[in-house]
Design a protein around this motif. Sequence first.
Motif, PDB file in Angstrom:
ATOM      1  N   PRO A  60       0.829  -1.206   0.000  1.00 46.17           N
ATOM      2  CA  PRO A  60       0.000   0.000   0.000  1.00 46.17           C
ATOM      3  C   PRO A  60       0.863   1.256   0.000  1.00 46.17           C
ATOM      4  CG  PRO A  60      -0.757  -1.568   1.658  1.00 46.17           C
ATOM      5  CD  PRO A  60       0.524  -2.104   1.092  1.00 46.17           C
ATOM      6  N   ALA A  61       0.344   2.317  -0.603  1.00 47.79           N
ATOM      7  CA  ALA A  61       1.134   3.532  -0.798  1.00 47.79           C
ATOM      8  C   ALA A  61       1.560   4.181   0.515  1.00 47.79           C
ATOM      9  CB  ALA A  61       0.351   4.523  -1.640  1.00 47.79           C
ATOM     10  N   GLY A  62       0.696   4.188   1.519  1.00 49.72           N
ATOM     11  CA  GLY A  62       1.014   4.872   2.754  1.00 49.72           C
ATOM     12  C   GLY A  62       1.751   4.012   3.762  1.00 49.72           C
ATOM     13  N   LYS A  63       1.872   2.733   3.490  1.00 47.22           N
ATOM     14  CA  LYS A  63       2.456   1.806   4.454  1.00 47.22           C
ATOM     15  C   LYS A  63       3.906   1.503   4.079  1.00 47.22           C
ATOM     16  CE  LYS A  63       1.297  -2.528   6.715  1.00 47.22           C
ATOM     17  NZ  LYS A  63       0.414  -3.684   6.705  1.00 47.22           N
ATOM     18  N   PRO A  64       4.844   1.551   5.021  1.00 41.07           N
ATOM     19  CA  PRO A  64       6.234   1.241   4.678  1.00 41.07           C
ATOM     20  C   PRO A  64       6.392  -0.230   4.288  1.00 41.07           C
ATOM     21  CG  PRO A  64       6.002   1.487   7.047  1.00 41.07           C
ATOM     22  CD  PRO A  64       4.677   1.870   6.432  1.00 41.07           C
ATOM     23  N   ASP A  65       7.330  -0.467   3.402  1.00 44.02           N
ATOM     24  CA  ASP A  65       7.593  -1.825   2.910  1.00 44.02           C
ATOM     25  C   ASP A  65       8.422  -2.582   3.944  1.00 44.02           C
ATOM     26  OD1 ASP A  65       7.838  -4.034   1.338  1.00 44.02           O
ATOM     27  OD2 ASP A  65       9.391  -3.195   0.056  1.00 44.02           O
ATOM     28  N   ASN A  66       7.903  -3.684   4.434  1.00 43.26           N
ATOM     29  CA  ASN A  66       8.662  -4.517   5.369  1.00 43.26           C
ATOM     30  C   ASN A  66       9.742  -5.256   4.608  1.00 43.26           C
ATOM     31  OD1 ASN A  66       7.067  -3.741   7.487  1.00 43.26           O
ATOM     32  ND2 ASN A  66       5.675  -5.466   7.286  1.00 43.26           N
ATOM     33  N   ASP A  67      10.935  -5.274   5.157  1.00 45.94           N
ATOM     34  CA  ASP A  67      12.060  -5.924   4.499  1.00 45.94           C
ATOM     35  C   ASP A  67      12.832  -6.742   5.517  1.00 45.94           C
ATOM     36  OD1 ASP A  67      13.990  -6.697   2.737  1.00 45.94           O
ATOM     37  OD2 ASP A  67      15.071  -4.804   2.808  1.00 45.94           O
ATOM     38  N   PRO A  68      12.301  -7.919   5.906  1.00 45.34           N
ATOM     39  CA  PRO A  68      13.029  -8.720   6.888  1.00 45.34           C
ATOM     40  C   PRO A  68      14.356  -9.244   6.343  1.00 45.34           C
ATOM     41  CG  PRO A  68      11.176  -9.957   6.030  1.00 45.34           C
ATOM     42  CD  PRO A  68      11.065  -8.556   5.486  1.00 45.34           C
ATOM     43  N   GLY A  69      14.448  -9.439   5.036  1.00 43.30           N
ATOM     44  CA  GLY A  69      15.702  -9.910   4.455  1.00 43.30           C
ATOM     45  C   GLY A  69      16.811  -8.882   4.568  1.00 43.30           C
ATOM     46  N   GLY A  70      16.466  -7.620   4.405  1.00 41.96           N
ATOM     47  CA  GLY A  70      17.456  -6.559   4.522  1.00 41.96           C
ATOM     48  C   GLY A  70      17.973  -6.427   5.944  1.00 41.96           C
ATOM     49  N   LEU A  71      17.071  -6.547   6.901  1.00 41.04           N
ATOM     50  CA  LEU A  71      17.472  -6.493   8.301  1.00 41.04           C
ATOM     51  C   LEU A  71      18.370  -7.678   8.636  1.00 41.04           C
ATOM     52  CD1 LEU A  71      17.314  -5.237  11.100  1.00 41.04           C
ATOM     53  CD2 LEU A  71      15.229  -6.571  11.489  1.00 41.04           C
ATOM     54  N   LEU A 109      24.781  -2.239   0.307  1.00 40.39           N
ATOM     55  CA  LEU A 109      24.349  -1.223  -0.650  1.00 40.39           C
ATOM     56  C   LEU A 109      23.832  -1.856  -1.945  1.00 40.39           C
ATOM     57  CD1 LEU A 109      27.032   1.591  -0.276  1.00 40.39           C
ATOM     58  CD2 LEU A 109      24.633   1.660   0.410  1.00 40.39           C
ATOM     59  N   ALA A 110      24.484  -2.921  -2.386  1.00 35.52           N
ATOM     60  CA  ALA A 110      24.043  -3.601  -3.605  1.00 35.52           C
ATOM     61  C   ALA A 110      22.642  -4.183  -3.427  1.00 35.52           C
ATOM     62  CB  ALA A 110      25.032  -4.703  -3.982  1.00 35.52           C
ATOM     63  N   ARG A 111      22.365  -4.749  -2.264  1.00 39.83           N
ATOM     64  CA  ARG A 111      21.036  -5.295  -2.011  1.00 39.83           C
ATOM     65  C   ARG A 111      19.996  -4.189  -1.961  1.00 39.83           C
ATOM     66  NH1 ARG A 111      16.861  -6.588   0.897  1.00 39.83           N
ATOM     67  NH2 ARG A 111      16.047  -8.687   0.881  1.00 39.83           N
ATOM     68  N   ALA A 112      20.345  -3.072  -1.292  1.00 34.02           N
ATOM     69  CA  ALA A 112      19.419  -1.952  -1.223  1.00 34.02           C
ATOM     70  C   ALA A 112      19.152  -1.376  -2.615  1.00 34.02           C
ATOM     71  CB  ALA A 112      19.970  -0.890  -0.291  1.00 34.02           C
ATOM     72  N   ALA A 113      20.189  -1.269  -3.424  1.00 36.22           N
ATOM     73  CA  ALA A 113      20.016  -0.760  -4.783  1.00 36.22           C
ATOM     74  C   ALA A 113      19.176  -1.697  -5.630  1.00 36.22           C
ATOM     75  CB  ALA A 113      21.380  -0.532  -5.435  1.00 36.22           C
ATOM     76  N   ALA A 114      19.373  -2.994  -5.471  1.00 30.10           N
ATOM     77  CA  ALA A 114      18.584  -3.972  -6.239  1.00 30.10           C
ATOM     78  C   ALA A 114      17.116  -3.899  -5.844  1.00 30.10           C
ATOM     79  CB  ALA A 114      19.126  -5.378  -6.003  1.00 30.10           C
ATOM     80  N   ARG A 115      16.833  -3.700  -4.579  1.00 33.21           N
ATOM     81  CA  ARG A 115      15.443  -3.575  -4.147  1.00 33.21           C
ATOM     82  C   ARG A 115      14.837  -2.280  -4.677  1.00 33.21           C
ATOM     83  NH1 ARG A 115      12.544  -6.034  -0.853  1.00 33.21           N
ATOM     84  NH2 ARG A 115      11.715  -4.174   0.134  1.00 33.21           N
ATOM     85  N   PHE A 116      15.635  -1.228  -4.722  1.00 31.03           N
ATOM     86  CA  PHE A 116      15.142   0.058  -5.212  1.00 31.03           C
ATOM     87  C   PHE A 116      14.828  -0.026  -6.703  1.00 31.03           C
ATOM     88  CE2 PHE A 116      15.907   4.290  -7.014  1.00 31.03           C
ATOM     89  CZ  PHE A 116      14.920   4.997  -6.339  1.00 31.03           C
ATOM     90  N   VAL A 117      15.721  -0.646  -7.464  1.00 31.45           N
ATOM     91  CA  VAL A 117      15.524  -0.784  -8.914  1.00 31.45           C
ATOM     92  C   VAL A 117      14.374  -1.736  -9.210  1.00 31.45           C
ATOM     93  CG1 VAL A 117      16.612  -1.645 -11.021  1.00 31.45           C
ATOM     94  CG2 VAL A 117      17.894  -0.210  -9.455  1.00 31.45           C
ATOM     95  N   GLY A 118      14.185  -2.770  -8.378  1.00 34.28           N
ATOM     96  CA  GLY A 118      13.155  -3.775  -8.606  1.00 34.28           C
ATOM     97  C   GLY A 118      11.744  -3.307  -8.348  1.00 34.28           C
ATOM     98  N   ARG A 119      11.550  -2.104  -7.864  1.00 31.55           N
ATOM     99  CA  ARG A 119      10.178  -1.628  -7.570  1.00 31.55           C
ATOM    100  C   ARG A 119       9.422  -1.295  -8.774  1.00 31.55           C
ATOM    101  NH1 ARG A 119       9.535   1.345  -1.974  1.00 31.55           N
ATOM    102  NH2 ARG A 119      10.774  -0.052  -0.788  1.00 31.55           N
TER     103      ARG A 119
END
Length: 119
Positions: A60-71, A109-119
């Motif tokens: 959802p647009a207003g809800k933050p994306d949960n990322d347990p893998g990143g943590l 950083l590579a994982r964060a960038a891949a998640r950002f590009v994958g949106r």
Amino acid sequence: MATDEMRKDLRAAVAARQELGAEYEPEIIDGFLEKLDARAAARYGQQGQPLPEPAHPQPPAGKPDNDPGGLALAIVSVVAGIPITAIAANMEGTIAVIICWGGLVGVNLARAAARFVGR
């Protein structure tokens, strides 16, 4: 067997691409895909029916994306960094510690960038 025929067609398409060069690649691929579509339509009896688009769930647009893998990756990086720091400092010194932590930061950083590009 149908798969043997498709393998022969694919090998022929690859051979044609090698002989004709890259400028004819789109036409060769389109021809192969047309044969593949015709075979699939004949096999499954779905001529002219487009395949449904795969569903990609969006948060959802207003809800933050949960990322347990990143943590988890961040925690593992810090935990792995402790012995890596000790070994690097003991063997080579400050430069080795900086290089090791640079690698850990780079992975995160590579994982964060891949998640950002994958949106």
